[in-house]
Design a protein around this motif. Structure first.
Motif, PDB file in Angstrom:
ATOM      1  N   LEU A  31      41.384  50.240  38.511  1.00  0.00           N
ATOM      2  CA  LEU A  31      41.128  49.159  39.461  1.00  0.00           C
ATOM      3  C   LEU A  31      41.840  47.879  39.038  1.00  0.00           C
ATOM      4  O   LEU A  31      42.365  47.152  39.888  1.00  0.00           O
ATOM      5  CB  LEU A  31      39.626  48.925  39.621  1.00  0.00           C
ATOM      6  CG  LEU A  31      38.872  50.056  40.335  1.00  0.00           C
ATOM      7  CD1 LEU A  31      37.367  49.807  40.277  1.00  0.00           C
ATOM      8  CD2 LEU A  31      39.342  50.221  41.771  1.00  0.00           C
ATOM      9  N   LEU A  58      45.378  48.142  40.030  1.00  0.00           N
ATOM     10  CA  LEU A  58      45.529  47.983  41.481  1.00  0.00           C
ATOM     11  C   LEU A  58      45.153  46.589  41.974  1.00  0.00           C
ATOM     12  O   LEU A  58      45.312  46.287  43.159  1.00  0.00           O
ATOM     13  CB  LEU A  58      44.657  49.016  42.202  1.00  0.00           C
ATOM     14  CG  LEU A  58      45.062  50.475  42.012  1.00  0.00           C
ATOM     15  CD1 LEU A  58      43.964  51.399  42.526  1.00  0.00           C
ATOM     16  CD2 LEU A  58      46.388  50.760  42.701  1.00  0.00           C
ATOM     17  N   LYS A  59      44.612  45.759  41.060  1.00  0.00           N
ATOM     18  CA  LYS A  59      44.138  44.415  41.408  1.00  0.00           C
ATOM     19  C   LYS A  59      43.020  44.478  42.452  1.00  0.00           C
ATOM     20  O   LYS A  59      42.979  43.703  43.401  1.00  0.00           O
ATOM     21  CB  LYS A  59      45.283  43.522  41.856  1.00  0.00           C
ATOM     22  CG  LYS A  59      46.301  43.262  40.762  1.00  0.00           C
ATOM     23  CD  LYS A  59      47.447  42.436  41.244  1.00  0.00           C
ATOM     24  CE  LYS A  59      48.458  42.116  40.179  1.00  0.00           C
ATOM     25  NZ  LYS A  59      48.903  43.149  39.310  1.00  0.00           N
ATOM     26  N   VAL A  60      42.118  45.432  42.254  1.00  0.00           N
ATOM     27  CA  VAL A  60      40.969  45.627  43.123  1.00  0.00           C
ATOM     28  C   VAL A  60      39.709  45.299  42.334  1.00  0.00           C
ATOM     29  O   VAL A  60      39.539  45.752  41.205  1.00  0.00           O
ATOM     30  CB  VAL A  60      40.907  47.088  43.637  1.00  0.00           C
ATOM     31  CG1 VAL A  60      39.606  47.364  44.358  1.00  0.00           C
ATOM     32  CG2 VAL A  60      42.099  47.374  44.533  1.00  0.00           C
ATOM     33  N   THR A  61      38.840  44.501  42.928  1.00  0.00           N
ATOM     34  CA  THR A  61      37.581  44.135  42.289  1.00  0.00           C
ATOM     35  C   THR A  61      36.518  45.188  42.591  1.00  0.00           C
ATOM     36  O   THR A  61      36.355  45.598  43.740  1.00  0.00           O
ATOM     37  CB  THR A  61      37.088  42.770  42.811  1.00  0.00           C
ATOM     38  OG1 THR A  61      38.063  41.780  42.446  1.00  0.00           O
ATOM     39  CG2 THR A  61      35.735  42.395  42.221  1.00  0.00           C
ATOM     40  N   VAL A 119      32.935  48.883  45.273  1.00  0.00           N
ATOM     41  CA  VAL A 119      34.153  48.147  45.582  1.00  0.00           C
ATOM     42  C   VAL A 119      33.983  47.527  46.963  1.00  0.00           C
ATOM     43  O   VAL A 119      33.937  48.249  47.967  1.00  0.00           O
ATOM     44  CB  VAL A 119      35.378  49.085  45.557  1.00  0.00           C
ATOM     45  CG1 VAL A 119      36.645  48.335  45.944  1.00  0.00           C
ATOM     46  CG2 VAL A 119      35.524  49.751  44.184  1.00  0.00           C
ATOM     47  N   ILE A 175      34.897  46.000  50.414  1.00  0.00           N
ATOM     48  CA  ILE A 175      36.086  46.129  51.255  1.00  0.00           C
ATOM     49  C   ILE A 175      35.854  45.470  52.609  1.00  0.00           C
ATOM     50  O   ILE A 175      34.723  45.256  53.030  1.00  0.00           O
ATOM     51  CB  ILE A 175      36.478  47.610  51.459  1.00  0.00           C
ATOM     52  CG1 ILE A 175      35.339  48.392  52.130  1.00  0.00           C
ATOM     53  CG2 ILE A 175      36.887  48.243  50.137  1.00  0.00           C
ATOM     54  CD1 ILE A 175      35.693  49.822  52.518  1.00  0.00           C
ATOM     55  N   TRP A 228      40.433  57.434  50.128  1.00  0.00           N
ATOM     56  CA  TRP A 228      40.958  56.507  49.124  1.00  0.00           C
ATOM     57  C   TRP A 228      40.254  56.734  47.785  1.00  0.00           C
ATOM     58  O   TRP A 228      40.901  56.825  46.738  1.00  0.00           O
ATOM     59  CB  TRP A 228      40.793  55.056  49.598  1.00  0.00           C
ATOM     60  CG  TRP A 228      41.475  54.075  48.697  1.00  0.00           C
ATOM     61  CD1 TRP A 228      42.787  53.684  48.760  1.00  0.00           C
ATOM     62  CD2 TRP A 228      40.893  53.362  47.597  1.00  0.00           C
ATOM     63  NE1 TRP A 228      43.048  52.768  47.758  1.00  0.00           N
ATOM     64  CE2 TRP A 228      41.905  52.557  47.041  1.00  0.00           C
ATOM     65  CE3 TRP A 228      39.633  53.327  47.032  1.00  0.00           C
ATOM     66  CZ2 TRP A 228      41.687  51.726  45.939  1.00  0.00           C
ATOM     67  CZ3 TRP A 228      39.399  52.505  45.939  1.00  0.00           C
ATOM     68  CH2 TRP A 228      40.419  51.716  45.401  1.00  0.00           C
ATOM     69  N   GLN A 242      37.913  43.065  50.604  1.00  0.00           N
ATOM     70  CA  GLN A 242      39.310  43.242  50.215  1.00  0.00           C
ATOM     71  C   GLN A 242      39.904  44.485  50.872  1.00  0.00           C
ATOM     72  O   GLN A 242      39.193  45.384  51.290  1.00  0.00           O
ATOM     73  CB  GLN A 242      39.435  43.316  48.688  1.00  0.00           C
ATOM     74  CG  GLN A 242      38.580  44.355  48.045  1.00  0.00           C
ATOM     75  CD  GLN A 242      38.420  44.173  46.532  1.00  0.00           C
ATOM     76  OE1 GLN A 242      39.221  43.549  45.867  1.00  0.00           O
ATOM     77  NE2 GLN A 242      37.387  44.759  45.993  1.00  0.00           N
ATOM     78  N   ARG A 243      41.224  44.477  50.970  1.00  0.00           N
ATOM     79  CA  ARG A 243      41.969  45.615  51.508  1.00  0.00           C
ATOM     80  C   ARG A 243      42.102  46.661  50.409  1.00  0.00           C
ATOM     81  O   ARG A 243      42.201  46.326  49.229  1.00  0.00           O
ATOM     82  CB  ARG A 243      43.365  45.194  51.960  1.00  0.00           C
ATOM     83  CG  ARG A 243      43.397  44.127  53.038  1.00  0.00           C
ATOM     84  CD  ARG A 243      43.062  44.577  54.419  1.00  0.00           C
ATOM     85  NE  ARG A 243      43.861  45.714  54.887  1.00  0.00           N
ATOM     86  CZ  ARG A 243      43.543  46.433  55.936  1.00  0.00           C
ATOM     87  NH1 ARG A 243      42.466  46.148  56.657  1.00  0.00           N
ATOM     88  NH2 ARG A 243      44.283  47.444  56.320  1.00  0.00           N
ATOM     89  N   LEU A 244      42.100  47.910  50.807  1.00  0.00           N
ATOM     90  CA  LEU A 244      42.339  48.990  49.852  1.00  0.00           C
ATOM     91  C   LEU A 244      43.851  49.210  49.755  1.00  0.00           C
ATOM     92  O   LEU A 244      44.497  49.498  50.763  1.00  0.00           O
ATOM     93  CB  LEU A 244      41.646  50.279  50.315  1.00  0.00           C
ATOM     94  CG  LEU A 244      40.125  50.230  50.324  1.00  0.00           C
ATOM     95  CD1 LEU A 244      39.557  51.503  50.954  1.00  0.00           C
ATOM     96  CD2 LEU A 244      39.583  50.024  48.932  1.00  0.00           C
ATOM     97  N   PRO A 245      44.391  49.067  48.547  1.00  0.00           N
ATOM     98  CA  PRO A 245      45.842  49.247  48.415  1.00  0.00           C
ATOM     99  C   PRO A 245      46.243  50.717  48.547  1.00  0.00           C
ATOM    100  O   PRO A 245      45.442  51.619  48.305  1.00  0.00           O
ATOM    101  CB  PRO A 245      46.132  48.723  47.008  1.00  0.00           C
ATOM    102  CG  PRO A 245      44.861  48.914  46.263  1.00  0.00           C
ATOM    103  CD  PRO A 245      43.766  48.724  47.282  1.00  0.00           C
TER     104      PRO A 245
END
Length: 184
Positions: free
Chosen positions: A45, A48-51, A66, A68, A80, A179-182
């Protein structure tokens, strides 16, 4: 009284607000192995810069919630999380089974992406579990994965109020973030 939550909110029940990573230990999975898997997700994570907000389950596992944007279907969210989980699982294949049936998992952990469905509910943050000592499903920080005193049932209905008073609500930021899922 155990509380389970959906991964969507009341104003958009058909659109998940969370992608859920569920580390479901097998009968032979040790707590140290659960932590290895959780640390792998922490690394993925971060890359991917995902919190995501990890939490103990109050039983044996760890989940990562997470937050989203409610712009995805449950299928998209599940897909995902499956791709992410399979990438993490590939780094430690000796710890993970992809079998659906518990009896066929050979005691290994399952990275259960199928929890991302409209009909699934998951133990909610701060829910008291029906087990001796009344353990609580407690949000933690990523750094606490490295704390040698961390256990899935470390906090109880008696000890959690002091933790929240000292640390604050560690889950609260996930309620504000979308947030967007990359792409994976």
């Amino acid at each position: 009284f155990e509380i389970h939550a959906w991964t969507s909110k009341m104003d958009a029940p058909g659109r998940p607000s969370f992608a859920l990573i569920d580390i479901d230990p097998g009968t032979k999975t040790t707590w140290d192995e659960v932590l290895i898997l959780a640390r792998q997700f922490r690394t993925a994570l971060a890359h991917l810069k995902v919190t995501g907000v990890p939490k103990t389950t109050g039983r044996r596992g760890i989940q990562v919630w997470v937050p989203i944007e409610p712009a995805y279907s449950f299928r998209e969210t599940s897909d995902w999380v499956e791709r992410l989980s399979r990438a993490v699982g590939a780094t430690v294949p000796e710890l993970v089974s992809w079998e659906w049936s518990v009896s066929q998992r050979r005691g290994l952990a399952r990275l259960d992406y199928t929890q991302n469905a409209s009909i699934k509910t998951l133990v909610a943050p701060y829910a008291v579990r029906p087990a001796p000592g009344a353990p609580v499903s407690a949000p933690i920080t990523w750094e606490e994965l490295d704390d040698p005193e961390l256990r899935s049932d470390r906090w109880t209905i008696q000890s959690l109020p002091a933790r929240v008073a000292e640390r604050g609500d560690l889950f609260e930021p996930v309620l504000r973030l979308a947030q967007r899922l990359p792409s994976l």
